[in-house]
Design an enzyme around this catalytic site. Structure first.
Site, PDB file in Angstrom:
ATOM      1  N   HIS A 186       0.835  -1.220   0.000  1.00 53.87           N
ATOM      2  CA  HIS A 186       0.000   0.000   0.000  1.00 53.87           C
ATOM      3  C   HIS A 186       0.859   1.256   0.000  1.00 53.87           C
ATOM      4  O   HIS A 186       0.422   2.315   0.460  1.00 53.87           O
ATOM      5  CB  HIS A 186      -0.954   0.042   1.209  1.00 53.87           C
ATOM      6  CG  HIS A 186      -1.704  -1.227   1.440  1.00 53.87           C
ATOM      7  ND1 HIS A 186      -2.971  -1.445   0.939  1.00 53.87           N
ATOM      8  CD2 HIS A 186      -1.348  -2.365   2.088  1.00 53.87           C
ATOM      9  CE1 HIS A 186      -3.373  -2.658   1.293  1.00 53.87           C
ATOM     10  NE2 HIS A 186      -2.399  -3.236   1.982  1.00 53.87           N
ATOM     11  N   SER A 200      16.166  20.221 -16.570  1.00 50.03           N
ATOM     12  CA  SER A 200      15.044  21.104 -16.884  1.00 50.03           C
ATOM     13  C   SER A 200      15.582  22.346 -17.564  1.00 50.03           C
ATOM     14  O   SER A 200      16.653  22.846 -17.207  1.00 50.03           O
ATOM     15  CB  SER A 200      14.314  21.478 -15.592  1.00 50.03           C
ATOM     16  OG  SER A 200      13.583  22.677 -15.773  1.00 50.03           O
ATOM     17  N   LYS A 249      17.087  20.343 -11.395  1.00 51.05           N
ATOM     18  CA  LYS A 249      16.325  19.130 -11.711  1.00 51.05           C
ATOM     19  C   LYS A 249      17.159  18.039 -12.375  1.00 51.05           C
ATOM     20  O   LYS A 249      18.027  18.306 -13.191  1.00 51.05           O
ATOM     21  CB  LYS A 249      15.150  19.479 -12.639  1.00 51.05           C
ATOM     22  CG  LYS A 249      14.009  20.224 -11.979  1.00 51.05           C
ATOM     23  CD  LYS A 249      13.336  19.460 -10.850  1.00 51.05           C
ATOM     24  CE  LYS A 249      12.430  18.360 -11.358  1.00 51.05           C
ATOM     25  NZ  LYS A 249      11.234  18.847 -12.016  1.00 51.05           N
TER      26      LYS A 249
END
Ligand code: ARG
Length: 466
Positions: A160, A287, A293
């Site tokens: 989960h 990026s 990034k």
């Protein structure tokens, strides 16, 4: 060539040639030219068989074979000009051959494009199952190498997407080796199923001519392990059966699902929130705006391609559902999905295999994540069970411990002994030993479990098998 004469293969009964729009709709050579070498192989075998049964002379066969060789050379060199006015790969090749070799006018004897294309595709499936099988093996070897490097890196395993129990990172990667092994088996099954010769089924009902189906099957390698020819047993099924298409696209779909899940794990793990791994620069991008990034594009694209592989499988299911026997022209649309599935599956398997050596576990971040004592709450239950407490009672007691730890904002293993023994008297001073990670993993050495010995054994076994 858009007039009547362009349709020399079937134009006899027509007073005018097909409309330009009909040609655009009906052509498949723009994609089925990929079958050219299989089609030539099939024609070679068919000509040999026609000679064997006395329909062609040896001289005619030799001339046809020489012409087919010439065509193959031109096609491989990229010098052959495909003409969409001639519909498909079969008619393009037949026309080109007949222009060079007059005897080729006899080549289509006792054959239809229906059994011809079915044969071509079975040869194509056999080759592409093998190529994918090898690409899977290669990816499995890289997964195994990564598992070897990460045997001692313990991470939280998740259910989960909530921390569940500790496992070696290697155990996680070995899970994907199991998946890809099932993918290999699926492809081996498609290969086995494709390895049956439909040639001789004609358009739907075979032929009145004395053909030798076993001869052709042998020539084309449609044989079993003993070298015995394998022939389709019902001509109507043979020209309309597309099960290998469905199963091949289904196998590719499942490969996509497996790789997509692995890609998702890598994407999550490389995020600042998890930080379990660093991904290779060569397969990530920056990026244009945000200088910090490092985006996991290769993994995202693998995940994205899985959608496409699923779409191809769905296209085939929808195409075939409700088609009356036998051949229907709809079936011409069966090829782009499988061609695309083969190409994209091979691509993502190659990309994955290339990415895996560059994945670096962040040892410190993983170690920090597994300090969470909650990961061993289940082991506390087992501790109680070993002391004779019933499982349900033990589970309940540990649940209370967890609630108490949360309420007091205290790590589970540091709860004061007095409060613990109040929750259950079987919790004695030695209970903190449960929180020793090495001990916890060493207790899991049965088949399939993540104990260090079992994992090392698994890695050894796979290294021998791959
Ligand atoms: N290009 C066709 C296909 O791929 C070949 C079979 C054509 N048969 C026919 N009866 N028109 O389906």
């Amino acid at each position: 060539m858009t007039d009547k004469q362009s349709q020399a293969t079937w134009g006899g009964r027509f007073s005018e040639g097909p409309d330009a729009l009909m040609l655009r709709l009906g052509e498949s050579v723009s994609f089925d030219h990929q079958l050219a070498l299989y089609d030539i192989k099939g024609s070679r075998a068919h000509a040999a068989m026609l000679t064997h049964v006395g329909i062609l002379t040896e001289a005619e066969r030799d001339a046809i074979h020489a012409g087919l060789d010439e065509l193959a050379t031109e096609i491989e060199a990229g010098d052959f000009e495909w003409d969409t006015a001639l519909e498909d790969v079969h008619m393009n090749l037949e026309q080109a051959l007949t222009q060079r070799v007059p005897a080729a006018a006899k080549l289509h004897t006792a054959r239809s494009r229906n059994d011809q294309v079915a044969t071509d595709m079975r040869l194509w499936f056999k080759d592409h199952c093998e190529a994918l099988y090898d690409a899977l093996t290669n990816a499995m070897r890289e997964l195994l190498a990564l598992a070897e490097r990460t045997q001692s890196v313990i991470i939280p395993g998740y259910t989960h997407l909530q921390r569940a129990q500790p496992v070696p990172m290697a155990h996680h990667f070995l899970a994907y080796v199991e998946m890809l092994e099932r993918d290999r088996n699926r492809l081996a099954m498609v290969h086995e199923q494709a390895n049956i010769c439909p040639l001789g089924s004609g358009a739907i009902a075979g032929s009145t001519l004395p053909i030798d189906r076993a001869f052709v099957a042998r020539e084309l390698g449609f044989t079993d392990l003993e070298g015995e020819p394998r022939l389709t047993e019902n001509s109507m099924d043979a020209v309309s059966d597309r099960d290998a298409f469905l199963d091949f696209a289904g196998a590719c779909n499942t490969i996509g699902l497996h790789l997509s899940r692995l890609a998702e794990d890598c994407i999550l793990w490389s995020s600042a929130e998890f930080g379990f791994v660093k991904l290779p620069d060569a397969f990530t991008t920056g990026s244009s705006l945000m200088p910090q990034k490092k985006n996991p594009d290769a993994f995202e694209l693998i995940r994205g391609k899985a959608a496409r592989l699923n779409g191809n499988h769905q296209t085939l299911i929808t195409l075939i559902k409700g088609l009356p026997l036998t051949y229907n022209r709809d079936l011409q649309e069966d090829k782009p999905p499988v061609f695309d599935s083969a190409e994209q599956s091979l691509l993502i398997l190659d990309v994955l295999a290339a990415c895996l050596p560059g994945i670096e576990p962040d040892i410190a971040r993983c170690a920090a994540a597994v300090t969470d004592p909650m990961l061993l709450a289940t082991d506390v239950v087992d501790y109680l069970v070993q002391k004779g407490v019933a499982f349900r009672e033990a589970h309940h007691a540990v649940g209370e411990l967890v609630a108490l730890a949360e309420k007091e904002a205290c790590p589970l293993n540091e709860l004061p002994p007095k409060k613990i023994s109040k929750i259950h008297e079987a919790l004695e001073a030695d209970w903190t030993q449960v929180f020793d990670l090495d001990r916890a993993l060493a207790a899991r050495e049965a088949t399939g479990m993540p104990g260090p010995k079992t994992v090392a054994e698994q890695i050894k076994d796979w290294a021998e098998r791959l």
